[in-house]
Design a protein around this motif. Sequence first.
Motif: not given
Length: 236
Positions: A130, A163, A165, A172
């Motif tokens: 992340e 993705s 967040n 990510q």
Amino acid sequence: MSSQLNISRTDAKKLLRQGGVLVNSIIAKKADAAINPQTDKVSVNGNVIEYKKHIYIMLNKPKGIVSATTDGRDKTVIDILPDKLKRSGLFPAGRLDKDTTGFTLITDDGEFAHNILSPSHHVKKTYIVEVGRKVTEDEMKRFIDGMMIGDELFKPAQLRFMSENADTGNFQYEIKIIEGRYHQIKRMFASVSNPVLELTRTAIGGLELDTGLNPGEAREITKKELDKITEKKNIN
Ligand code: URA
């Protein structure tokens, strides 16, 4: 008995003296009696011991635990194993940082550990990372081509957007690497000025971390799963 039951030799001898140890249904008394672990059936107080030369354990490492066998200050990945999985000679095959979570393989098989760790065997380690901003196309190319950091050449990695967040605004990515350099992924992202905020390992070769394992939980890896780690299709 000592290695398979994770008990001291003294305790193993005590069990023998107590008469609860059977070899092929005959009470065994002598600690130095030679047996064939492949063919002889050994039981202790009615429980058959299934002989295993080596053990392979999957641990979902939580934050704050160090990847070492012993540590003067912090708890190690060996300390947190349940007693039933502990035996002498266990060590983590590869090190995750203290703040990295996820799949840690623990074994007492040095040759296997070498085979999955040595970059020449090309066993991919998969992580979810992340970061605070999107990776640009130029940066993506640096990961994929292999990057120079200082005077070190980091081998090509696979990097894939996963993705965003919505809550944190972080991004990510899935990254696959075949090396295990010190702080490797953190250093790769730091070199493109996009520091790692969270890091978790999700797979080793073709074996994914069991999603049923909560952080801190561990279980034995089956023979079939072990083969998945080194499956040809997961190496390049
Ligand atoms: N790369 C890192 O930077 N840290 C880890 O724990 C594993 C890979």
